[in-house]
Design a protein around this motif. Structure first.
Motif, PDB file in Angstrom:
ATOM      1  N   ASN A 216       0.774  -1.238   0.000  1.00 39.47           N
ATOM      2  CA  ASN A 216       0.000   0.000   0.000  1.00 39.47           C
ATOM      3  C   ASN A 216       0.807   1.290   0.000  1.00 39.47           C
ATOM      4  OD1 ASN A 216      -2.633  -1.338   0.285  1.00 39.47           O
ATOM      5  ND2 ASN A 216      -1.898  -1.922   2.320  1.00 39.47           N
ATOM      6  N   VAL A 217       2.121   1.211   0.235  1.00 39.29           N
ATOM      7  CA  VAL A 217       2.892   2.431   0.463  1.00 39.29           C
ATOM      8  C   VAL A 217       4.148   2.450  -0.398  1.00 39.29           C
ATOM      9  CG1 VAL A 217       4.062   3.836   2.204  1.00 39.29           C
ATOM     10  CG2 VAL A 217       2.046   2.508   2.843  1.00 39.29           C
ATOM     11  N   ASP A 218       4.485   3.633  -0.934  1.00 36.76           N
ATOM     12  CA  ASP A 218       5.763   3.861  -1.593  1.00 36.76           C
ATOM     13  C   ASP A 218       6.697   4.569  -0.613  1.00 36.76           C
ATOM     14  OD1 ASP A 218       5.318   2.732  -4.084  1.00 36.76           O
ATOM     15  OD2 ASP A 218       4.375   4.542  -4.879  1.00 36.76           O
ATOM     16  N   PHE A 219       7.990   4.223  -0.686  1.00 36.47           N
ATOM     17  CA  PHE A 219       8.972   4.766   0.240  1.00 36.47           C
ATOM     18  C   PHE A 219      10.093   5.452  -0.522  1.00 36.47           C
ATOM     19  CE2 PHE A 219       7.193   0.843   1.855  1.00 36.47           C
ATOM     20  CZ  PHE A 219       6.747   1.188   3.107  1.00 36.47           C
ATOM     21  N   GLU A 220      10.696   6.420   0.143  1.00 39.85           N
ATOM     22  CA  GLU A 220      11.862   7.100  -0.406  1.00 39.85           C
ATOM     23  C   GLU A 220      12.714   7.589   0.754  1.00 39.85           C
ATOM     24  OE1 GLU A 220      12.888  11.124  -3.017  1.00 39.85           O
ATOM     25  OE2 GLU A 220      10.828  10.375  -2.882  1.00 39.85           O
ATOM     26  N   MET A 221      14.019   7.344   0.685  1.00 45.34           N
ATOM     27  CA  MET A 221      14.893   7.832   1.756  1.00 45.34           C
ATOM     28  C   MET A 221      14.908   9.348   1.781  1.00 45.34           C
ATOM     29  SD  MET A 221      18.296   5.510   1.981  1.00 45.34           S
ATOM     30  CE  MET A 221      18.258   3.731   2.203  1.00 45.34           C
ATOM     31  N   VAL A 222      14.813   9.925   2.972  1.00 36.80           N
ATOM     32  CA  VAL A 222      14.967  11.369   3.105  1.00 36.80           C
ATOM     33  C   VAL A 222      16.366  11.779   2.663  1.00 36.80           C
ATOM     34  CG1 VAL A 222      15.071  13.267   4.766  1.00 36.80           C
ATOM     35  CG2 VAL A 222      13.230  11.566   4.928  1.00 36.80           C
ATOM     36  N   ASP A 223      17.365  10.989   3.058  1.00 32.00           N
ATOM     37  CA  ASP A 223      18.754  11.218   2.646  1.00 32.00           C
ATOM     38  C   ASP A 223      19.193  10.029   1.797  1.00 32.00           C
ATOM     39  OD1 ASP A 223      21.430  11.667   2.306  1.00 32.00           O
ATOM     40  OD2 ASP A 223      21.974  11.494   4.430  1.00 32.00           O
ATOM     41  N   PRO A 224      19.201  10.159   0.470  1.00 36.63           N
ATOM     42  CA  PRO A 224      19.558   9.031  -0.401  1.00 36.63           C
ATOM     43  C   PRO A 224      20.960   8.488  -0.167  1.00 36.63           C
ATOM     44  CG  PRO A 224      18.516  10.798  -1.656  1.00 36.63           C
ATOM     45  CD  PRO A 224      18.813  11.353  -0.298  1.00 36.63           C
ATOM     46  N   SER A 225      21.833   9.287   0.454  1.00 39.20           N
ATOM     47  CA  SER A 225      23.206   8.830   0.692  1.00 39.20           C
ATOM     48  C   SER A 225      23.362   8.130   2.040  1.00 39.20           C
ATOM     49  CB  SER A 225      24.169  10.024   0.636  1.00 39.20           C
ATOM     50  OG  SER A 225      23.910  10.935   1.705  1.00 39.20           O
ATOM     51  N   TYR A 226      22.260   7.975   2.756  1.00 34.20           N
ATOM     52  CA  TYR A 226      22.335   7.367   4.094  1.00 34.20           C
ATOM     53  C   TYR A 226      22.914   5.954   4.022  1.00 34.20           C
ATOM     54  CZ  TYR A 226      20.835   5.225   8.491  1.00 34.20           C
ATOM     55  OH  TYR A 226      20.808   4.552   9.691  1.00 34.20           O
ATOM     56  N   GLU A 227      23.841   5.661   4.942  1.00 31.20           N
ATOM     57  CA  GLU A 227      24.377   4.312   5.121  1.00 31.20           C
ATOM     58  C   GLU A 227      24.041   3.841   6.527  1.00 31.20           C
ATOM     59  OE1 GLU A 227      25.665   2.415   2.862  1.00 31.20           O
ATOM     60  OE2 GLU A 227      25.692   3.945   1.288  1.00 31.20           O
ATOM     61  N   LEU A 228      23.788   2.558   6.659  1.00 23.60           N
ATOM     62  CA  LEU A 228      23.262   2.006   7.897  1.00 23.60           C
ATOM     63  C   LEU A 228      24.185   2.263   9.084  1.00 23.60           C
ATOM     64  CD1 LEU A 228      20.987   0.356   9.203  1.00 23.60           C
ATOM     65  CD2 LEU A 228      22.310  -1.701   8.693  1.00 23.60           C
ATOM     66  N   LYS A 229      23.597   2.842  10.122  1.00 23.90           N
ATOM     67  CA  LYS A 229      24.241   2.978  11.429  1.00 23.90           C
ATOM     68  C   LYS A 229      23.274   2.390  12.447  1.00 23.90           C
ATOM     69  CE  LYS A 229      24.424   7.373  10.851  1.00 23.90           C
ATOM     70  NZ  LYS A 229      24.578   8.824  11.119  1.00 23.90           N
ATOM     71  N   GLN A 230      23.811   1.632  13.397  1.00 18.80           N
ATOM     72  CA  GLN A 230      22.944   0.947  14.347  1.00 18.80           C
ATOM     73  C   GLN A 230      23.408   1.196  15.777  1.00 18.80           C
ATOM     74  OE1 GLN A 230      23.475  -3.003  12.553  1.00 18.80           O
ATOM     75  NE2 GLN A 230      21.282  -3.051  12.180  1.00 18.80           N
ATOM     76  N   ASP A 231      22.432   1.143  16.688  1.00 22.57           N
ATOM     77  CA  ASP A 231      22.773   1.126  18.094  1.00 22.57           C
ATOM     78  C   ASP A 231      21.767   0.242  18.806  1.00 22.57           C
ATOM     79  OD1 ASP A 231      20.414   2.516  18.453  1.00 22.57           O
ATOM     80  OD2 ASP A 231      21.305   4.228  19.466  1.00 22.57           O
ATOM     81  N   GLY A 232      21.906   0.155  20.107  1.00 26.42           N
ATOM     82  CA  GLY A 232      20.988  -0.658  20.887  1.00 26.42           C
ATOM     83  C   GLY A 232      21.718  -1.749  21.632  1.00 26.42           C
ATOM     84  N   TRP A 233      21.493  -1.822  22.935  1.00 26.25           N
ATOM     85  CA  TRP A 233      22.133  -2.874  23.722  1.00 26.25           C
ATOM     86  C   TRP A 233      21.300  -4.144  23.740  1.00 26.25           C
ATOM     87  CZ3 TRP A 233      19.485  -4.861  27.864  1.00 26.25           C
ATOM     88  CH2 TRP A 233      18.403  -4.108  28.326  1.00 26.25           C
ATOM     89  N   PHE A 234      19.977  -3.973  23.671  1.00 30.19           N
ATOM     90  CA  PHE A 234      19.131  -5.167  23.667  1.00 30.19           C
ATOM     91  C   PHE A 234      18.689  -5.527  22.268  1.00 30.19           C
ATOM     92  CE2 PHE A 234      15.024  -7.279  23.754  1.00 30.19           C
ATOM     93  CZ  PHE A 234      15.321  -8.372  24.542  1.00 30.19           C
ATOM     94  N   ASN A 235      18.457  -4.534  21.452  1.00 25.55           N
ATOM     95  CA  ASN A 235      18.072  -4.791  20.073  1.00 25.55           C
ATOM     96  C   ASN A 235      18.861  -3.871  19.149  1.00 25.55           C
ATOM     97  OD1 ASN A 235      16.757  -2.260  20.313  1.00 25.55           O
ATOM     98  ND2 ASN A 235      14.914  -3.272  21.031  1.00 25.55           N
ATOM     99  N   LEU A 236      18.844  -4.181  17.877  1.00 23.58           N
ATOM    100  CA  LEU A 236      19.565  -3.384  16.892  1.00 23.58           C
ATOM    101  C   LEU A 236      18.556  -2.583  16.071  1.00 23.58           C
ATOM    102  CD1 LEU A 236      22.217  -5.946  15.614  1.00 23.58           C
ATOM    103  CD2 LEU A 236      22.578  -4.041  17.181  1.00 23.58           C
ATOM    104  N   ARG A 237      18.808  -1.307  15.922  1.00 29.61           N
ATOM    105  CA  ARG A 237      17.892  -0.455  15.184  1.00 29.61           C
ATOM    106  C   ARG A 237      18.673   0.543  14.345  1.00 29.61           C
ATOM    107  NH1 ARG A 237      15.828   2.959  20.484  1.00 29.61           N
ATOM    108  NH2 ARG A 237      17.877   3.767  21.073  1.00 29.61           N
ATOM    109  N   PRO A 238      18.144   0.933  13.199  1.00 30.72           N
ATOM    110  CA  PRO A 238      18.812   1.961  12.399  1.00 30.72           C
ATOM    111  C   PRO A 238      18.751   3.309  13.109  1.00 30.72           C
ATOM    112  CG  PRO A 238      17.226   0.709  11.086  1.00 30.72           C
ATOM    113  CD  PRO A 238      16.973   0.374  12.524  1.00 30.72           C
TER     114      PRO A 238
END
Length: 248
Positions: A214-236
């Motif tokens: 149902n939805v189309d997506f587009e990155m706000v920043d097309p140059s974004y590369e994955l960065k993660q944090d979280g001690w219990f779970n991993l999130r962008p």
């Protein structure tokens, strides 16, 4: 968290209601074998546990959207499957077993970005001598705890060709069945495996398919590369998308 749970319990006791919700069930239901209800401490334990799945499962969806936007051909393939299976009718849980490629997307996301970063294992309690693993390469002393870091396990080049690549097709059909069981431990292991894994799987599948349908997506920043944090779970981190109704 335990104080918050205790406050919830105390508030309900001080303010009875006709609502037959989960808290009502934990307070009043009895074990069919023992006839006993949960103690207050056990109810608090359950309340503390509940937010775990509400945190980890959404992280999987966020990561899936990142990998899909970096690999738009996967979006095309998934939508082809969804349109063929679901079409224009209402999407329901009965469709889930007929969407293998979408299931592959969830599995591949879990491989590259496991909702929880790892788990502990140790030799069985009655073990007398060291346990040999890795074809005799390693010895583990009794009572020695080991931390299984899924980021490494799920990128083993001996198991996964191009381990850093996002390839849902390797998680579908015979290709998935050929993988060793040790490469499928996204929800933990043994008796301590996540007790909400079936619900989490259905939630992730339902949410992902609904979004792709149902939805189309587009990155706000097309140059974004994955960065993660979280001690219990991993999130962008700092990952944002713009959304609009899907154009078919």
């Amino acid at each position: 968290m335990r104080q918050y749970a205790a406050d919830c319990l105390a508030h309900r006791k001080a303010n009875p209601t006709d609502r037959k919700d989960m808290l009502h069930t934990m307070l009043h239901a009895k074990d069919p074998e023992t006839g006993k209800s949960l103690t207050e401490e056990q109810i608090i334990d359950e309340i503390v546990t509940m937010p775990i799945g509400s945190s980890t499962a959404p992280c999987v969806i966020s990561s899936a959207l990142y990998y899909l936007l970096k690999n738009p051909s996967c979006i095309t393939e998934a939508r082809k499957e969804i349109d063929n299976v679901v079409g224009d009718v209402e999407f329901t849980h009965t469709h889930l077993d007929h969407l293998p490629y979408c299931a592959g997307i969830v599995r591949e996301t879990l491989r590259l970005s496991a909702a929880a970063p790892g788990f502990n294992i140790e030799p069985l309690p009655d073990t007398q001598g060291p346990v040999t693993i890795g074809g005799g390469k390693y010895q583990v002393p009794p009572k020695q705890t080991m931390i299984i870091v899924l980021h490494g396990v799920n990128r083993d080049p001996a198991v996964f060709e191009e381990p850093e690549a996002f390839k849902p097709e390797r998680m579908v059909g015979e290709a998935f069945e050929r993988l060793p069981e040790g490469a499928k431990k996204w929800f933990g292991n043994g008796k301590r495996v996540c007790f909400g894994r079936h619900y989490a799987w259905m939630w992730n599948m339902t949410t992902l398919v609904s979004l792709l349908k149902n939805v189309d997506f587009e990155m706000v920043d097309p140059s974004y590369e994955l960065k993660q944090d979280g001690w219990f779970n991993l999130r962008p981190v700092d990952f944002e998308v713009k959304v609009k109704a899907r154009r078919k």
